[in-house]
Structure formats: C-alpha cells, structure tokens
Design an enzyme around this catalytic site. Structure first.
Site, PDB file in Angstrom:
ATOM      1  N   HIS A 309       0.549  -1.120   0.120  1.00 41.31           N
ATOM      2  CA  HIS A 309       0.161   0.049  -0.318  1.00 41.31           C
ATOM      3  C   HIS A 309       1.021   1.177  -0.365  1.00 41.31           C
ATOM      4  O   HIS A 309       1.848   1.109   0.557  1.00 41.31           O
ATOM      5  CB  HIS A 309      -0.704   0.040   1.187  1.00 41.31           C
ATOM      6  CG  HIS A 309      -2.267   1.402   1.028  1.00 41.31           C
ATOM      7  ND1 HIS A 309      -1.880   2.286   1.317  1.00 41.31           N
ATOM      8  CD2 HIS A 309      -3.383   0.140   0.538  1.00 41.31           C
ATOM      9  CE1 HIS A 309      -3.607   3.126   0.797  1.00 41.31           C
ATOM     10  NE2 HIS A 309      -4.270   1.599   0.130  1.00 41.31           N
ATOM     11  N   ASP A 366      -7.857  -4.520  -0.975  1.00 37.21           N
ATOM     12  CA  ASP A 366      -8.468  -5.194  -2.202  1.00 37.21           C
ATOM     13  C   ASP A 366      -8.042  -7.110  -2.256  1.00 37.21           C
ATOM     14  O   ASP A 366      -8.473  -7.727  -3.014  1.00 37.21           O
ATOM     15  CB  ASP A 366      -8.170  -5.299  -3.228  1.00 37.21           C
ATOM     16  CG  ASP A 366      -8.438  -3.194  -3.683  1.00 37.21           C
ATOM     17  OD1 ASP A 366      -9.521  -3.061  -3.975  1.00 37.21           O
ATOM     18  OD2 ASP A 366      -7.716  -2.664  -4.468  1.00 37.21           O
TER      19      ASP A 366
END
Ligand code: CMC
Length: 432
Positions: A309, A366
């Site tokens: 991320h 996700d």
C-alpha cells in the site's frame, strides 16, 4: 516543541513554519520557500507531501490505524452501516435519529435515474468498461441538474445537501443499471421503501416475475463492503476530486474525475486484478508460488496484487476486517469458494517471505474484497464500480472541504523541467 524549522541552502538559512495536526502529525510548511529562495520542494508522486489540511480521515500507515472523524474503522464496521458512515464522513458527526431519517429519505427520493440518462447508457456498447460508463454517466449529471452544478462554490454549497444525496444515491443506481444493461436485462426502478443496500440488490437481482427478496447476510456483507471503502484520506482518486474541485468545478464533475482515477489497476482496479490472479492460480492448479516468485522480480507488472500500500507499512485494518468477514459471509451463505483458500495460503506464504516482510508489504483491502463481492453475485468486471459506490461519501466530503475553504487555492504543483534547453526552429528541409 519548536514551531519553526530551518533549511540551509548555499549558506543561507530559510525559516520554515512547522505544522502539527491534531493526532501529532508533523509537517514543514514549504509554501513560501520558492519566493524566498528560488527552490521548490521536489516530491514525485507526492508521497511525502501534505496537499491539504483535512478533518475527515486520520490514517497512520505505520501502525495500521484508520479513523473517520475520530471513530476507529473497526468500531464503525462493527456497529454501523454504510448510510450512517456516509453521513458521518460528509457532515462530521454521527447523525441523531432525525438527521439519519432525513438523510435516508433524501437518498430514497433521489434514487431514480432520469429516462433521458438511460438513453445515454444505452448508447454504450454492452461490452464497454463499467468504470468508463460510470464515469461518463456521473459526468453527465451536471447537464441534468445545472442548478446544483453551477461551477461556483458559493452557489453550489447552497444546494450541497441535495447534490450530495443525488451523487450517493444515483451512483448506486447507475451501477445496478450498468449490470442490467450488460446482461441484456430490463432496468429495475428503485423502490422507495427499501433501505440503501437492499434497494441496490433489488435493482440488480430482480428478474421478471421474481422480485429480489432481501437476504440479511447479503445485505450485511454489502453494507460492510461499502462502509470499508467510504473514505481513505488523500489517495489517488480523492486527491483527483480535490484537484478538479479546486478549479471550482462542481461536485458531480469532480466525482466523475475521481471515478476515472479509481479505475487504474494500482488503485480501485486492484480488486479485479486480485481475483484474476487467484482465478489463474486456481485454473493452473498452482499453489501460488509462481506468482510470489514473479512478484519478487521487482517488475511493476508482476506485483502480487492486493499486497502493499502506498501508505500502510502494516496491516491495512480494512483488510483484517474484510478477511474475517469473508469466512463468516461464505459460511452463512453456504458457499465453499476455493479462491478464499488460495488467498489465505498466498497470504500466509507472503507473510513468511523475506521479500514481503522486509518491505513491510501486507494484504490491503482489495485482497479479500473480491471474494465477498463474488459471494454476493457481483461479476468481476463490476468490482471497481462497487468501490466507487462506497467511496462516494469520501469524494463528497473532500470536495466540500475544498469548496468551503476561504483560503483555498487552485491545485497547481510545479515541476523540475528536464527536457531540451532552448533551441531554434529547424525548417523541414533541413531536418535529418
Ligand atoms: N508485489 C511485489 N512487490 C511490491 C508490491 C507488490 N504488490 N508492492 C510494492 N512492492 C515493492 C516495490 O517494488 C518496492 O520494491 P523495491 O524497494 O525493491 O523497489 C517496495 O515493495 C516498496 O514499494 P512501495 O514504495 O511501498 O510501493 P508504492 O507506494 O510504489 O506502491 C502500491 C503502492 C499499492 C501501488 C503497490 O504496493 C502495488 O502495486 N500493490 C499491488 C496493487 C494493489 O494491491 N493496489 C491496491 C492498493 S489498496 C486500494 C487503494 O487504496 O487504492
């Protein structure tokens, strides 16, 4: 604590003010640096640049903390539901009973999409990308509601409540319409008496002579999925909304730009890429080691999707919540999805692998969201549109902050030019 930093360039000291956020985040204010010294602050990709002050979301990527308006995401996920979170994110406080009812009513009253807009949708090839269709439909909203979209902050803020409700409610309806259109099914109108998530499922799954009957587990899973996406600070698409909004573009136009930014595979499109990866591992009967080995090559095209991320250097707290919810939702719905097993194995393998450990790469939201969406019948090509429904409150709240800031400026970063230096025009006949 000192309130001023000092930057020394060529023997000259430049004092720079220090800013401290309410959670102790520290920044050096470089706004006056160029005028004073001729230097700009260089930060490709803005990874270490604060583009704004914001009261909406606090994110501490090192410690895996996410809070909306001060409330921890795990508490919100446990006790609340999407519409309440949307209100919180947009208006700054949890609604009381009257505010919650009025907000819900406004969403219900603005759920339907105009007949003429349906024609726009029907102009697209049925194979078109759902995100392209969604962005275009939202970009068309100012044409239908010019009185709410005058590209003038003062005027647009006066009708903000209605514009916000239209955006949230209609984005949801448009996504359901895209699904029906691609399936060759007639559009289903929203029902006034249904709550937000059930109304979406009704518009998606009602078939001729068989109205969709709400399934509490599915409603709950959808609520969780949407609320976990409600806002995420200055990510690529939200920053896009702020950037476009800073030009005094109206709310709908700014959101449409955000939706376009969301479509990329490194951002909202990652949920599709994760499922494609899991599916291909499943189809090949592989254990995932090939994907892990390829991801370690350092190539951007072979990344382990759903891992890493831009800001978390720890578990994405949303990934933990949604990973746990996967088990519950699939068990309650009686679904045995082999992709969930593959995802868990992949996660365990990556978390033991030095490449991922040393770079502090953990699963992000996700990694598991696609499995929940699959369980509730959302086709893979629609995954990112679901993210867009969830993120609408964040876009709206951020646009509002930009529009309400009396000291706001148009977003206009600078650059370091590295192209050719001045040269004279060469006529065609003399070019090599
Ligand atoms: N697989 C393999 N290597 C990776 C991955 C990954 N998924 N992510 C980062 N790395 C490597 C990267 O190559 C770099 O290696 P090195 O130090 O050897 O050059 C190192 O880890 C550090 O990368 P970073 O600076 O943390 O990564 P970034 O900020 O450039 O990119 C990211 C962040 C999310 C784009 C990236 O982690 C990625 O591409 N992940 C896969 C796509 C994905 O899941 N995206 C969804 C993000 S969550 C949804 C959202 O909020 O938008």
């Amino acid at each position: 604590m000192s309130t001023t930093a000092s930057l020394k360039i060529e023997d000259k000291e430049y004092p720079l003010p220090i800013m401290i956020g309410t959670e102790g985040e520290k920044a050096v204010d470089t706004r006056a640096l160029r005028a004073a010294s001729g230097y700009i602050a260089y930060d490709q990709g803005y990874g270490n640049t604060g583009s704004c002050e914001s009261q909406i979301t606090y994110l501490d990527g090192d410690n895996g903390i996410l809070r909306h308006r001060g409330y921890p995401i795990d508490q919100l996920a446990h006790y609340s539901e999407f519409v309440e979170i949307a209100y919180l994110v947009i208006y700054g406080e949890l609604p009381n009973a009257t505010q919650r009812r009025d907000f819900g009513l406004l969403l219900r009253r603005n759920a339907a999409v105009e007949m003429q807009m349906q024609k726009i949708l029907e102009g697209f090839p049925t194979s078109a990308s759902p995100m392209a269709m969604l962005a275009a439909m939202v970009a068309a909203l100012p044409a239908y509601y010019p009185e709410l979209a005058s590209n003038n902050f003062e005027k647009d803020l006066k009708s903000f409540d209605l514009a916000a409700a239209i955006a949230i409610s209609k984005i949801r309806t448009i996504v359901a319409m895209i699904y029906r259109y691609q399936k060759g099914l007639p559009f289903v109108f929203p029902k006034y008496d249904l709550p937000f998530c059930d109304n979406f499922l009704h518009m998606m799954y009602t078939i001729p002579y068989q109205e969709y009957q709400p399934v509490p587990e599915v409603t709950k899973a959808l609520n969780l999925l949407l609320l976990l996406h409600a806002d995420h600070e200055q990510n690529c698409s939200t920053s896009t909304v702020r950037m476009v909004g800073s030009s005094q573009a109206n709310l709908f136009t700014s959101i449409s730009a955000g939706i376009s930014a969301l479509s990329g595979p490194l951002h909202g499109g990652a949920n599709v890429a994760v499922m494609q990866m899991l599916q291909s591992i499943h189809d090949e009967g592989d254990d995932g080691s090939r994907f892990i080995a390829a991801a370690k090559s350092g190539s951007k095209t072979n990344r382990l999707m759903g891992f890493g991320h831009a800001v978390y250097r720890n578990f994405d707290p949303r990934a933990k919540i949604i990973g746990d919810a996967c088990d519950t939702v699939l068990t309650r719905l009686g679904i045995d999805d082999p992709l969930l097993k593959i995802a868990k194995n992949l996660e365990q393998a990556a978390l033991k692998d030095d490449y991922f450990v040393s770079r502090r790469l953990y699963p992000n939201v996700d990694f598991y969201s696609g499995i929940i969406m699959r369980a509730i019948g959302i086709p893979m090509n629609m995954f990112t549109t679901m993210f867009a429904i969830g993120r609408a409150p964040g876009y709206i709240a951020n646009w509002k902050e930009v529009a309400s800031n009396p000291k706001g400026r148009i977003y206009r970063p600078r650059q370091i030019y590295v192209g050719p230096v001045k040269r004279d025009y060469v006529p065609m006949s003399q070019r090599p």
